[in-house]
Scaffold this motif. Structure first.
Motif, PDB file in Angstrom:
ATOM      1  N   PRO A  80       0.854  -1.240  -0.005  1.00 48.91           N
ATOM      2  CA  PRO A  80       0.054   0.288  -0.006  1.00 48.91           C
ATOM      3  C   PRO A  80       0.965   1.270  -0.086  1.00 48.91           C
ATOM      4  N   ILE A  81       0.312   2.369  -0.618  1.00 52.65           N
ATOM      5  CA  ILE A  81       1.291   3.633  -0.458  1.00 52.65           C
ATOM      6  C   ILE A  81       0.316   4.527   0.164  1.00 52.65           C
ATOM      7  N   ARG A  82       1.038   5.697   0.578  1.00 53.95           N
ATOM      8  CA  ARG A  82       0.468   7.002   1.045  1.00 53.95           C
ATOM      9  C   ARG A  82       1.006   8.063   0.351  1.00 53.95           C
ATOM     10  N   ILE A  83       0.455   9.104  -0.311  1.00 53.87           N
ATOM     11  CA  ILE A  83       1.009  10.292  -0.749  1.00 53.87           C
ATOM     12  C   ILE A  83       0.681  11.551  -0.039  1.00 53.87           C
ATOM     13  N   GLY A  84       1.749  12.000   0.873  1.00 52.28           N
ATOM     14  CA  GLY A  84       1.308  12.946   1.787  1.00 52.28           C
ATOM     15  C   GLY A  84       2.456  13.537   2.263  1.00 52.28           C
ATOM     16  N   GLY A  85       2.330  14.451   3.521  1.00 52.39           N
ATOM     17  CA  GLY A  85       3.526  14.942   3.964  1.00 52.39           C
ATOM     18  C   GLY A  85       3.258  16.195   3.989  1.00 52.39           C
ATOM     19  N   THR A  86       4.460  16.999   4.781  1.00 53.32           N
ATOM     20  CA  THR A  86       4.499  18.473   4.790  1.00 53.32           C
ATOM     21  C   THR A  86       3.946  19.198   3.656  1.00 53.32           C
ATOM     22  N   THR A  87       4.296  18.881   2.382  1.00 47.31           N
ATOM     23  CA  THR A  87       3.912  19.642   1.278  1.00 47.31           C
ATOM     24  C   THR A  87       2.576  19.381   0.584  1.00 47.31           C
ATOM     25  N   GLN A  88       1.772  18.352   1.361  1.00 43.82           N
ATOM     26  CA  GLN A  88       0.401  18.294   0.952  1.00 43.82           C
ATOM     27  C   GLN A  88      -0.306  19.385   1.254  1.00 43.82           C
ATOM     28  N   ASP A  89      -0.017  20.234   2.448  1.00 38.23           N
ATOM     29  CA  ASP A  89      -0.553  21.078   3.049  1.00 38.23           C
ATOM     30  C   ASP A  89      -0.059  22.522   2.371  1.00 38.23           C
ATOM     31  N   ARG A  90       0.834  22.339   1.560  1.00 39.02           N
ATOM     32  CA  ARG A  90       1.279  23.519   0.761  1.00 39.02           C
ATOM     33  C   ARG A  90       0.694  23.676  -0.606  1.00 39.02           C
ATOM     34  N   ALA A  91       0.039  22.546  -0.960  1.00 37.50           N
ATOM     35  CA  ALA A  91      -0.238  22.255  -2.496  1.00 37.50           C
ATOM     36  C   ALA A  91      -1.761  22.719  -2.623  1.00 37.50           C
ATOM     37  N   THR A  92      -2.189  23.288  -3.796  1.00 36.33           N
ATOM     38  CA  THR A  92      -3.160  23.919  -4.501  1.00 36.33           C
ATOM     39  C   THR A  92      -3.540  23.194  -5.734  1.00 36.33           C
ATOM     40  N   TYR A  93      -4.805  22.469  -5.714  1.00 36.36           N
ATOM     41  CA  TYR A  93      -5.165  21.858  -7.117  1.00 36.36           C
ATOM     42  C   TYR A  93      -5.242  22.886  -8.279  1.00 36.36           C
ATOM     43  N   ASP A  94      -4.886  22.427  -9.312  1.00 36.70           N
ATOM     44  CA  ASP A  94      -5.078  23.242 -10.424  1.00 36.70           C
ATOM     45  C   ASP A  94      -5.748  22.346 -11.637  1.00 36.70           C
ATOM     46  N   PRO A  95      -6.818  22.410 -11.960  1.00 35.50           N
ATOM     47  CA  PRO A  95      -7.399  21.672 -12.750  1.00 35.50           C
ATOM     48  C   PRO A  95      -7.106  21.823 -14.321  1.00 35.50           C
ATOM     49  N   SER A  96      -6.389  22.972 -14.533  1.00 39.42           N
ATOM     50  CA  SER A  96      -5.714  23.273 -15.835  1.00 39.42           C
ATOM     51  C   SER A  96      -4.267  23.026 -16.194  1.00 39.42           C
ATOM     52  N   LEU A  97      -3.726  22.584 -15.097  1.00 40.95           N
ATOM     53  CA  LEU A  97      -2.330  22.241 -14.999  1.00 40.95           C
ATOM     54  C   LEU A  97      -2.032  20.961 -15.939  1.00 40.95           C
TER      55      LEU A  97
END
Length: 485
Positions: A80-97
């Motif tokens: 199993p994998i988990r994707i996260g950490g400190t930078t998940q709380d610095r990340a903004t989703y951009d649907p056009s990226l």
């Protein structure tokens, strides 16, 4: 890279150079005793990827897929994998990226202060064949953006296990947008988590979709405290998570890290939180963990850290943890990482041995008291003992290597005498680092730098079992042996 022949010579030397100075005897229960674990998860050994680095690990680091595949084969099911950490709380989703992530850093070894990620980020996660837990932002307090990302994740990641909402809120401060200028307390966080769980899960029209807690360590911010505040929102929670780093990067101590009694003591601090999650019939996971904080202290790349991983996994699942996710941080600036672009990390060998030990296991029981340097575990498949894991946590760095004779009693034999087989996790010293020429082997084999490909011939030891149902297994200082019955 060492030749297969030289590796074989080293293994032989390590096997026969130990001077036994201590003997222990353990009766092996044929069925799970009263102190055995509950039913184990099929994939207890997991991997956590720092959010901003995830796509690079999967697309740019050749060893990643091979290392994950090795663990899958050893454990019998996908990691199993988990994707996260400190930078998940610095990340903004951009649907056009158009790219998976976008950020800028002064150096390639830095983590970004802010970043954006796009739909292809979730597409990369969707291609993984094991379960995926995805961490999303809460600190920036843009719940509409988090929901937008969550909707894409749910729609494209077929093996999505859960979503995290924020990372280590213990460290949120009054200047963070979520705090709105007020002190961030455990009570404030519990209220926020419960509210966000309901909002996100309702928007997704899903229950059992949130991995809650995501706290660093124990204390006032804890699963036990959060469980008490969940109420009706518990239906949205799939699991509870806490993070555990037993050592500090600045004061890390390898002798203490790999000590069996210290491992037992450290893990036991989470018992109340595991019980609290269980009271809601929810699993508890160590959602992010590794040997030392701040990217890993000087002890983190060592063989001793591999031994810590092995014993820690066993103690955690006995206590009731479902899974443990070992964190992989910034590529090229991460001492505790298991692999990278160039060299393998010695700790990977401990994870591989843990995966071998728990392959297909239904339950596990400690045979020792947990108060000495010496560990013995009975591992059961369908409630029948199938393996014994032995660990000698005595520190070894140079000179004559001490050892322990483990006598295992009560083994079933099909004739007046028989043999069992064993594989050994060993290294030339506890401080051995592969990037500094140290040698570590598991079953006599190594993992190739840069590719993680298994190298060398598998070394399987034959161990005689007497007609009295006893066998003696010698385990050197800073070694572990897995006995197959």
């Amino acid at each position: 890279m060492h030749s297969n022949q030289s590796i074989g010579f080293l293994v032989a030397a390590l096997l026969f150079s130990a001077r036994t100075i201590y003997s222990l005897t353990f009766a092996v229960p044929s069925s799970p005793p009263s102190n055995a674990s509950g039913t184990l998860d099929s994939a207890p050994v997991g991997v956590s990827f720092e959010f901003f680095a995830f796509s690079a690990y999967m697309q740019d680091v050749a060893a990643t897929n091979v290392c994950l595949s090795n663990l899958k084969k050893a454990m019998g099911t996908a990691v199993p994998i988990r994707i996260g950490g400190t930078t998940q709380d610095r990340a903004t989703y951009d649907p056009s990226l158009s790219t998976a992530v976008n950020y800028s850093v002064a150096s390639s070894t830095d983590a970004p202060d802010s970043l954006t990620f796009g739909p292809s980020f979730m597409q990369i996660a969707s291609s993984y064949d094991g379960s995926v837990t995805l961490g999303l932002d809460r600190r920036l307090n843009s719940i509409s953006n988090t929901i937008a990302a969550a909707k894409v994740a749910v729609s494209v990641i077929p093996n999505l296990y859960a979503l995290e909402l924020g990372n280590e809120p213990n460290f949120f401060v009054s200047s963070d947008p979520i705090a709105n200028g007020s002190s961030w307390t455990a009570a404030a966080d519990a209220s926020s988590q419960v509210s966000w769980q309901e909002s996100v899960a309702t928007a997704l029209d899903k229950e059992s979709i949130i991995q809650a807690g995501v706290f660093f360590g124990t204390g006032s911010f804890s699963v036990e405290e959060l469980v008490a505040k969940e109420g009706a929102s518990a239906s949205y929670v799939r699991s509870f998570s806490e993070h555990y780093y037993p050592q500090s990067g600045s004061t890390a101590n390898l002798t203490d890290l790999m000590s069996h009694s210290s491992i037992v003591s450290g893990v036991s601090a989470f018992e109340d939180d595991i019980n609290a999650a269980s009271s809601l019939d929810k699993p508890f996971v160590f959602g992010e963990t590794n040997s030392a904080t701040q990217g890993g202290g000087g002890i983190s790349p060592t063989y001793g850290a591999a031994l810590w991983i092995l014993d820690y996994v066993m103690q955690a699942v006995i206590l009731g943890a479902k899974q443990l996710f070992f964190h992989q941080g910034t590529i090229g600036n991460c001492q505790y990482c298991w692999w990278g672009n160039y060299t393998m990390g010695a700790p990977y060998y401990g994870a591989y041995m843990a995966a071998l030990s728990l392959n297909g296991a239904s339950r596990i029981a400690p045979l020792d008291s947990g108060t000495t340097p010496y560990a013995a575990y009975a591992i059961y498949q369908n409630d029948t003992v199938s393996r014994i894991l032995l660990y000698n946590s005595d520190y070894y760095s140079s000179g004559t290597r001490s050892g322990v004779n483990f006598t295992l009693a009560g083994l079933s034999t099909s004739s007046s005498s028989s043999t069992v087989t064993a594989v050994r996790l060993t290294g030339d010293k506890a401080t051995a680092r592969i990037d500094q020429g140290g040698i570590v082997t598991v079953a006599g084999q190594t993992f190739e730098n840069g590719t993680c490909t298994i190298q060398g011939h598998k070394v399987v030891e034959d161990v005689d079992v007497g007609e009295n149902g006893e066998t003696v297994v010698s385990v050197g200082a800073a070694e572990a042996v897995l006995v197959y019955l």
